[in-house]
Write an enzyme that holds these catalytic residues in place. Structure first.
Site, PDB file in Angstrom:
ATOM      1  N   ARG A  75       0.845  -1.200   0.000  1.00  0.00           N
ATOM      2  CA  ARG A  75       0.000   0.000   0.000  1.00  0.00           C
ATOM      3  C   ARG A  75       0.879   1.248   0.000  1.00  0.00           C
ATOM      4  NH1 ARG A  75      -0.155   4.414   3.257  1.00  0.00           N
ATOM      5  NH2 ARG A  75      -2.193   5.324   3.472  1.00  0.00           N
ATOM      6  N   HIS A  80       3.358   6.004  -2.261  1.00  0.00           N
ATOM      7  CA  HIS A  80       4.532   6.870  -2.189  1.00  0.00           C
ATOM      8  C   HIS A  80       5.588   6.570  -3.242  1.00  0.00           C
ATOM      9  CE1 HIS A  80       2.903   8.491   1.477  1.00  0.00           C
ATOM     10  NE2 HIS A  80       2.809   7.280   1.990  1.00  0.00           N
TER      11      HIS A  80
END
Length: 110
Positions: A75, A80
């Site tokens: 995730r 990111h």
């Protein structure tokens, strides 16, 4: 089990169901790879799954979910490090890991 954990488990179940809905009927990586909308929809649902697992573990670290840390890390990587996530990684997660996760979530919800 706390009510918010049940809600997050239900969110995981819903995200898995949506991923399966988005995939081509024929589980074909080449079709998946060419469909940017499906890739993004699957990534978004993997983000939801990872966030829900992270929240669950923050409340009750004793809950057993196979590869929980890897799911949360995935995730984070999608969010990111979006430029480091390839379609083949996403595909492998969906094909190899989601069926087991779905079984585990079902067992936890019972």
């Amino acid at each position: 089990m706390k009510s918010e954990i049940r809600i997050w488990l239900a969110d995981i179940k819903k995200a898995i169901a949506e991923i399966y809905q988005f995939l081509p009927a024929e589980r074909n990586f080449l079709l998946f790879q060419k469909d940017l909308k499906t890739i993004r929809a699957v990534e978004r649902n993997l983000e939801i799954i990872g966030e829900a697992i992270n929240r669950i573990l923050n409340i009750d670290p004793s809950i057993q979910i196979t590869h929980a840390r890897r799911i949360v890390d995935t995730r984070n990587r999608i969010i990111h490090g979006y430029d480091t996530v390839s379609e083949d990684i996403i595909w492998a997660i969906v094909i190899r890991e989601l069926p087991n996760l779905e079984l585990e979530v079902d067992a936890l919800l019972k």
